[in-house]
Design an enzyme around this catalytic site. Structure first.
Site, PDB file in Angstrom:
ATOM      1  N   GLU A   1       0.789  -1.183  -0.070  1.00  0.00           N
ATOM      2  CA  GLU A   1       0.003   0.041   0.031  1.00  0.00           C
ATOM      3  C   GLU A   1       0.753   1.211  -0.002  1.00  0.00           C
ATOM      4  O   GLU A   1       0.583   2.116  -0.671  1.00  0.00           O
ATOM      5  CB  GLU A   1      -0.979   0.156   1.209  1.00  0.00           C
TER       6      GLU A   1
ATOM      7  N   SER B   1     -47.173 -27.058  43.403  1.00  0.00           N
ATOM      8  CA  SER B   1     -46.900 -27.243  44.656  1.00  0.00           C
ATOM      9  C   SER B   1     -45.175 -26.883  45.053  1.00  0.00           C
ATOM     10  O   SER B   1     -44.859 -26.885  46.381  1.00  0.00           O
ATOM     11  CB  SER B   1     -46.812 -28.992  44.911  1.00  0.00           C
TER      12      SER B   1
END
Length: 801
Positions: free
Chosen positions: A115, A488
């Protein structure tokens, strides 16, 4: 006097002619060049003047780049377990920000080689490269690059992507501005973390994980070169989709790295020869999706939409060993239940072409709409007979099922099966591999749902959370969002209230039929039943809770008062308005969530303290700065909500449930006494529960349908939810020492039973007297159908267990 010497005149003319012949180029070459040079200088001056004017106009209008000095990349929200396992990621951009010092040199060199090799030498603009690109653009009518890394940073952050001369000028100006504010390393850091590299990956750290499945610090020269080729065109140079094109560019970058002195000849040759392995499969999923989603909601509530872009890391209390144990246990329990149900039929049917290639394509397309659920895999049937089935998986693999592998389908392979249940060519079914036997079997995706949550009762830290069978099929979190009747499993809180009114584990209460008129119930007449339909006469509370006797729970609540019971349950975190102060509350007729039940049972487990459930323990930003932290608060008396004696005696009663009662399977299977809990089954078995705990872990299991309906006449909390709890505890308690609660001050043991000092067998409630106030100990007259319907309307039934 005139010169009369013709010879002299001729000689002079000859010399001039000779000079003119020798220096003609001065007139026709040098002078024009001088003129041209003058024009060039003037032109250059004009260009400089125009550029200066342009700069004076454009430069002040450039965007402010001060924000780059405090760069905040769009980082996803990441959720981690307590043991640092990534369990969730939320955000559009996949990015892992790395400071420049943590980016390996080989990766930096690869990027610079392709680059901007002169990055550390120029001032942000490579003028020769820009001139070359400009001439190419003018002369060849096509765009050409030559942007430096600084110019690319300027473009990526501030400018549009189209390639125009005007944009190039702005790139140059912005690059100059950036270079005046940031160091070279800062600019390179921005570039390498911001650049898009395909596959939702932004920055090279995310790309290394996406393409190679490894951290950036571990990549080789060859891998770095491959990644460095992506910024030019991520789609075109994707090494997975376009390996040939990507390899050509990679090889060129390796050469550039050598030419720039970044690698040796030996490293170049080795990199060119290296065979790269790519991450072509998704990682093995970590099944903590419901916990991750709950953490996401908390982060969004705290930070809004910024939670998905500012790189927040949320660390949860989830223990992955226990989380996976909970996930597997719940799925196994729900699948075991579903195997007891009738075959419901294939998920869908498709028409299959006769051409083999076209058939393969058709199968692949069809199965896209039927994603796998972990190890439950979709398949298309291609051939059948009454004792054999051949199917094709999404992978193209063909499997053959026979014998026990077809047990679930009944007679669905015969012509006698109803059309919607019949398995024929083109049917889409579900299969699962039995790893122990190495054989495939037909299964169904369960219609039933479930929830599992465990937490540390001393701190409230949630250790495991599974909100349903499959998060991607049903994102509704039943742990936190499902309000259901606890049946329960709610009785212990009524018993706890009774202890404060003088009841003891030895108090005798009659298990005999009851009938209540409308004035007593607050609604319709009510004729409750025990789950098994039997009445066993007088018995102590210890035995009554172990056997989950409904008549005794009702008599207890009637004795202490429904209003008192309603107020008492708020000590455990329950909301009074969700538990109306009527007698059906004794059987769990109110509404709770599994998380609420875990929080409530934690009070018994920790000796009487209320702790708030906690999921997220620490929050940091992308740079590791602490944003929030949970610091566990040691239990102290300011957190006490019930007396330590109450919690101790209740644990003694709940231990009996797991030893000899409806949950006796717990101690029998896990081979340890320090287990406490209670089963729960609502009327018509619409909800099945087990809530239980040890000294350091309270866990709750719920099983039911999203739209409440009957699970089955024989389905109970002890048969459905308890096995899930046991499977989980088998992992969670591995190598954990046995730890039973120490008797607190104020309790005494008489004849093997625990009592409050002031409520012994001689001073406490020895037994309840004869029934009165609307209740009769004798069998009631039969109820009318209208009365029975009113009873059911109270809480969905009359015989929770």
């Amino acid at each position: 006097m005139s010169d009369a010497n013709p010879a002299h005149s001729t000689k002079k003319s000859s010399r001039f002619a000779a000079w003119g012949a020798q220096h003609w180029w001065m007139r026709w070459v040098v002078k024009p060049l001088i003129v041209l040079m003058g024009l060039a200088v003037a032109g250059a001056a004009a260009i400089v003047l125009i550029a200066g004017i342009g700069l004076s106009v454009a430069y002040p209008n450039l965007p402010e780049v001060n924000g780059l000095t405090d760069y905040q990349p769009k980082m996803p929200l990441r959720v981690y377990s307590a043991d640092q396992v990534l369990i969730g990621e939320f955000g559009e951009e996949k990015r892992q920000f790395l400071p420049i010092r943590q980016i390996p040199k080989v990766m930096r060199d690869a990027v610079l080689a392709i680059e901007d090799a002169r990055f550390y030498k120029h001032g942000g603009v490579d003028y020769i490269g820009v001139l070359r690109a400009g001439l190419a653009n003018f002369g060849e009518s096509r765009s050409q690059g030559a942007s430096t890394i600084t110019m690319q940073v300027a473009r990526n952050f501030y400018l549009p992507t189209e390639k125009t001369f005007t944009r190039k000028i702005y790139e140059i100006l912005l690059a100059m501005k950036i270079e005046s504010l940031l160091s070279k390393d800062q600019i390179l850091e921005l570039y390498m973390n911001q650049i898009y590299l395909g596959q939702r990956a932004y920055g090279f750290a995310a790309a290394a994980d996406t393409y190679f499945g490894k951290p950036l610090k571990d990549i080789s020269v060859a891998e770095a070169a491959m990644l460095a080729g992506l910024p030019k065109a991520p789609s075109a140079y994707n090494p997975i989709r376009n390996p040939k094109r990507a390899t050509v560019r990679q090889q060129y970058i390796i050469d550039r790295m050598f030419e720039n002195g970044f690698i040796t000849a030996e490293q170049r040759d080795a990199a060119k020869a290296e065979q790269l392995s790519y991450r072509t499969k998704a990682p093995i999923p970590i099944h903590a999706e419901y916990a991750a989603e709950a953490a996401r909601l908390l982060m969004h509530e705290q930070y809004g939409a910024d939670a998905y872009t500012r790189g927040i890391n949320a660390y949860t209390s989830i223990n992955m060993t226990e989380q996976m144990a909970a996930y597997k246990a719940l799925r196994k329990g729900l699948l075991d239940f579903d195997r007891r149900q009738a075959w419901r039929g294939p998920e869908a049917y498709i028409d299959l072409p006769t051409d083999a290639r076209q058939m393969d394509i058709r199968i692949a397309e069809a199965l896209e709409d039927h994603p796998d659920s972990d190890n439950i895999i979709a398949a298309v049937v291609i051939d059948t007979d009454p004792k054999r089935l051949v199917a094709t998986l999404q992978s193209g693999e063909q499997i053959v099922l026979t014998g026990d592998g077809l047990k679930a389908v009944g007679n669905a392979l015969t012509d006698k099966a109803p059309p919607k249940q019949q398995i024929r060519r083109g049917a889409i079914i579900r299969v699962m591999l039995d790893k122990e036997k190495g054989k495939w079997q037909v299964v169904q995706m369960p219609e039933v749902e479930g929830a599992f949550v465990s937490m540390d009762p001393r701190t409230g830290l949630i250790r495991a959370m599974v909100g349903g069978f499959d998060f991607y099929r049903n994102k509704f979190n039943h742990v936190t969002q499902a309000w259901r009747q606890p049946g329960s499993s709610f009785k212990p809180f009524i018993y706890s209230a009774a202890l404060e009114k003088g009841f003891t584990p030895a108090t005798v209460v009659n298990d005999a039929p009851l009938f209540f008129d409308a004035g007593t119930t607050g609604g319709q007449p009510w004729e409750p039943k025990n789950y098994d339909g039997k009445f066993e006469g007088p018995m102590p509370l210890r035995k009554a809770l172990a056997k989950s006797k409904n008549m005794i729970s009702i008599r207890i609540l009637r004795s202490i008062g429904a209003k008192y019971g309603q107020e008492w349950i708020t000590h455990f975190g329950f909301e009074a308005d969700k538990h109306p102060a009527y007698l059906p509350m004794a059987l769990g007729a109110g509404s709770v969530t599994p998380l609420q039940m875990a929080d409530a049972y934690a009070v018994f487990a920790n000796g009487g303290y209320r702790v708030n459930p906690m999921l997220v323990t620490r929050v940091t930003d992308t740079r590791g700065h602490l944003l929030a932290q949970y610091r566990p608060t040691p239990l102290d008396e300011s957190m006490r909500t019930i007396d330590a004696r109450n919690a101790f005696v209740m644990s003694s009663l709940l231990q009996e449930v797991t030893r000899s009662g409806t949950a006796a399977r717990a101690q029998a299977t896990l081979k340890r006494p320090d287990l406490y809990g209670k089963t729960g089954t609502t009327n018509d078995s619409m909800d099945a529960w087990f809530a239980g705990y040890t000294a350091h872990n309270v866990a709750v299991v719920w099983v039911g349908h999203d739209q409440p309906r009957k699970l089955g006449d024989r389905e109970t909390g002890g048969g459905l939810a308890l096995p899930i709890w046991i499977d989980f505890m088998g992992v969670a308690l591995r190598n954990a020492p046995i730890e039973e609660p120490v008797p607190p001050e104020g309790v005494v043991n008489i004849g093997g039973e625990w009592f409050y000092e002031e409520y012994t067998s001689g001073t406490g409630v020895r037994e309840l007297g004869p029934d009165s106030d609307g209740a009769s100990g004798h069998p009631p007259a039969p109820s009318s159908e209208e009365e029975k319907k009113g009873i059911l309307d109270l809480f969905g039934g009359g015989k929770p267990n």
